[in-house]
Motif scaffolding. Structure first.
Motif, short mmCIF file in Angstrom:
data_model
loop_
_atom_site.label_atom_id
_atom_site.label_comp_id
_atom_site.label_asym_id
_atom_site.label_seq_id
_atom_site.Cartn_x
_atom_site.Cartn_y
_atom_site.Cartn_z
N MET A 200 5.38 -3.95 55.83
CA MET A 200 5.55 -4.63 57.11
C MET A 200 4.99 -6.05 57.06
O MET A 200 4.13 -6.37 56.23
N ASP A 201 5.48 -6.88 57.97
CA ASP A 201 4.93 -8.22 58.18
C ASP A 201 3.88 -8.08 59.29
O ASP A 201 4.20 -8.13 60.47
N LEU A 202 2.63 -7.91 58.89
CA LEU A 202 1.57 -7.61 59.84
C LEU A 202 1.14 -8.85 60.61
O LEU A 202 1.07 -9.95 60.04
N PRO A 203 0.79 -8.69 61.89
CA PRO A 203 0.35 -9.85 62.68
C PRO A 203 -1.09 -10.25 62.41
O PRO A 203 -1.48 -11.40 62.68
N ALA A 204 -1.92 -9.33 61.90
CA ALA A 204 -3.33 -9.60 61.62
C ALA A 204 -3.73 -8.79 60.40
O ALA A 204 -3.00 -7.87 59.99
N GLY A 205 -4.85 -9.12 59.82
CA GLY A 205 -5.33 -8.35 58.70
C GLY A 205 -5.60 -6.90 59.09
O GLY A 205 -6.00 -6.61 60.23
N LEU A 206 -5.33 -5.99 58.16
CA LEU A 206 -5.63 -4.58 58.37
C LEU A 206 -6.60 -4.17 57.26
O LEU A 206 -6.27 -4.25 56.08
N LEU A 207 -7.79 -3.76 57.67
CA LEU A 207 -8.82 -3.36 56.73
C LEU A 207 -9.00 -1.85 56.80
O LEU A 207 -9.40 -1.32 57.84
N GLY A 208 -8.65 -1.15 55.73
CA GLY A 208 -8.86 0.29 55.67
C GLY A 208 -10.21 0.58 55.05
O GLY A 208 -10.48 0.16 53.91
N ILE A 209 -11.08 1.28 55.79
CA ILE A 209 -12.43 1.59 55.31
C ILE A 209 -12.55 3.10 55.16
O ILE A 209 -12.42 3.85 56.14
N TYR A 210 -12.82 3.55 53.93
CA TYR A 210 -13.15 4.96 53.69
C TYR A 210 -14.66 5.05 53.51
O TYR A 210 -15.21 4.60 52.51
N GLN A 211 -15.31 5.63 54.51
CA GLN A 211 -16.76 5.58 54.63
C GLN A 211 -17.42 6.91 54.26
O GLN A 211 -16.98 7.96 54.72
N PRO A 212 -18.49 6.88 53.46
CA PRO A 212 -19.19 8.12 53.10
C PRO A 212 -20.23 8.52 54.15
O PRO A 212 -20.54 7.76 55.08
N ARG A 213 -20.74 9.73 54.00
CA ARG A 213 -21.95 10.22 54.68
C ARG A 213 -21.89 10.12 56.21
O ARG A 213 -22.84 9.69 56.84
N GLU A 214 -20.82 10.60 56.80
CA GLU A 214 -20.81 10.68 58.27
C GLU A 214 -21.60 11.88 58.75
O GLU A 214 -22.19 11.84 59.83
N GLU A 215 -21.61 12.96 57.97
CA GLU A 215 -22.20 14.22 58.42
C GLU A 215 -23.69 14.35 58.11
O GLU A 215 -24.28 15.38 58.41
N CYS A 216 -24.30 13.36 57.48
CA CYS A 216 -25.70 13.51 57.08
C CYS A 216 -26.43 12.19 57.23
O CYS A 216 -25.82 11.14 57.42
N GLN A 217 -27.75 12.27 57.16
CA GLN A 217 -28.59 11.08 57.21
C GLN A 217 -29.19 10.83 55.83
O GLN A 217 -29.52 11.80 55.13
N PRO A 218 -29.36 9.56 55.42
CA PRO A 218 -28.93 8.36 56.15
C PRO A 218 -27.41 8.22 56.13
O PRO A 218 -26.78 8.41 55.09
N SER A 219 -26.85 7.93 57.27
CA SER A 219 -25.40 7.90 57.41
C SER A 219 -24.81 6.64 56.77
O SER A 219 -25.51 5.66 56.50
N GLY A 220 -23.50 6.68 56.55
CA GLY A 220 -22.84 5.64 55.78
C GLY A 220 -22.47 4.39 56.55
O GLY A 220 -22.39 3.30 55.97
N ALA A 221 -22.23 4.50 57.86
CA ALA A 221 -21.78 3.33 58.62
C ALA A 221 -22.78 2.17 58.57
O ALA A 221 -22.37 1.02 58.38
N PRO A 222 -24.09 2.41 58.73
CA PRO A 222 -25.02 1.28 58.61
C PRO A 222 -24.96 0.59 57.25
O PRO A 222 -25.13 -0.64 57.16
#
Length: 400
Positions: A127-149
């Protein structure tokens, strides 16, 4: 925002996304099964990440240890789509021939989310995208320390001028086929606590020469459940749950110490502060009154997950244009998700895609259950919802 939204260009992009998602859906279903059959818990997700990176067949970059990202579209502002990588330490009991046998399980739907983000990326490549698309595959959602930080600390969002982050989560307590958005808090802040009561152990036949920590801990455990009802505004959602109690080694020995572990869940920051202070005060004073001491450790976890007002208002019409039904009464729960950390920096939205299995009774097979297995057609709904979220984010970034 005008009454013409979504405009003709956006509706055309919606149709292109749907066509692209439908084209790759058979491969997405196979990918989901491969992910599901070989899951890994938080911190050990590298084989899952490697599988996904191979399936994407495009440039990717590691982030947050076992996570990775990829970017498509033009330079400038972008919208991020996030998926989790990790499974739960749970023995599967679904009976399908592609079930996990390694003692871990995707019982929270992360396999669906991964396949859905993959589908959106594959569709977007054409596709001709209107804005950048950033796909993030993030680890450690279910445990601490979590991955998003860790993703945030990497500087990824700033480097790619991310204007919003979009997520979607399967949810058995939402009717099948519905997508729930909702403005404001949809998931709670979640903080862990440990309490150790220390006394003086000895022979079980001579309690008068010991200071038994077990009944003291039992009193603390019982009293903790009363704190919310007496300290928190009854119109505010909050709870305290005790998940583990541990004391002693055998029948006839009074132990020196006893320990419990639990979780505090709140939807308001002021309530969070109150419960942190009062749990410590209550435990220490209760222990002191019985001749023991209490050590309280509080671990501040994920903040409240609050959906951005403007992003939700922009997203809901796109979901309708994509043929998805938006829940009139948004789903909110005291569950927690480290996706909330992204909302401390940019607008976010978490959608809940209904799978409809859980009616709230004691015998349902909802999230984190050994028999929870969303239908593979859910991949399509989640993917279309995420694509709609991307388009809403692009609108707010001024690209549509």
């Amino acid at each position: 925002m005008t009454s013409a939204w979504p405009d003709s260009r956006t509706r055309s992009l919606v149709r292109q996304f749907i066509a692209g998602i439908d084209e790759v859906l058979p491969q997405a279903k196979s990918l989901r099964r491969a992910i599901h059959s070989d899951p890994y818990i938080g911190g050990s997700e590298q084989p899952t990440a490697d599988l996904l990176r191979s399936a994407l067949t495009r440039p990717t970059t590691p982030v947050a240890d076992t996570g990775f990202w990829t970017r498509l579209g033009p330079d400038g502002p972008s919208v991020a789509l996030r998926s989790e990588l990790d499974a739960l330490p749970l023995t599967e009991d679904t009976g399908v021939d592609w079930a996990s046998t390694n003692g871990a399980m995707h019982a929270c739907g992360h396999d669906i989310h991964m396949a859905a983000v993959w589908s959106v990326i594959k569709a977007a490549e054409k596709m001709d995208l209107p804005a950048g698309l950033l796909g993030i595959y993030q680890p450690r959602e279910e445990c601490q320390p979590s991955g998003a930080p860790d993703v945030l600390r990497s500087g990824l969002l700033a480097a790619h001028d991310v204007r919003s982050v979009v997520g979607a989560h399967v949810q058995p307590r939402v009717p099948e086929g519905l997508v729930s958005t909702g403005i404001g808090g949809v998931n709670a802040a979640a903080d862990a606590f440990d309490i150790i009561v220390r006394g003086h152990g000895g022979h079980g036949a001579y309690p008068h020469v010991t200071i038994d920590p077990v009944p003291v801990l039992a009193s603390i455990a019982s009293g903790l459940y009363e704190l919310v009802g007496r300290l928190i505004d009854p119109t505010h959602a909050a709870l305290i749950s005790i998940g583990r109690i541990e004391a002693g080694a055998t029948h006839n020995i009074i132990p020196d110490s006893a320990k419990l572990q639990g979780i505090i869940r709140t939807m308001h920051e002021a309530d969070r502060r109150v419960l942190h202070a009062e749990i410590r005060r209550f435990a220490e004073h209760t222990a002191a009154a019985r001749g023991t001491t209490a050590e309280v450790t509080l671990l501040r976890g994920d903040p409240v997950l609050a959906n951005d007002h403007d992003l939700v208002k922009t997203l809901d019409p796109v979901l309708h244009a994509a043929g998805l039904q938006v829940a009139a009464d948004p789903f909110r729960s005291l569950g927690a998700d480290d996706f909330s950390h992204f909302g401390q920096h940019v607008p976010i939205v978490m959608m809940f895609v209904g799978t409809g299995e859980d009616s709230g009774t004691r015998h349902d097979t909802g999230l984190h259950h050994a028999r929870y297995l969303p239908d593979e057609d859910t991949i399509r709904t989640v993917a279309i919802a995420l694509a709609s979220g991307y388009l809403a984010g692009a609108r707010l970034a001024g690209a549509l």
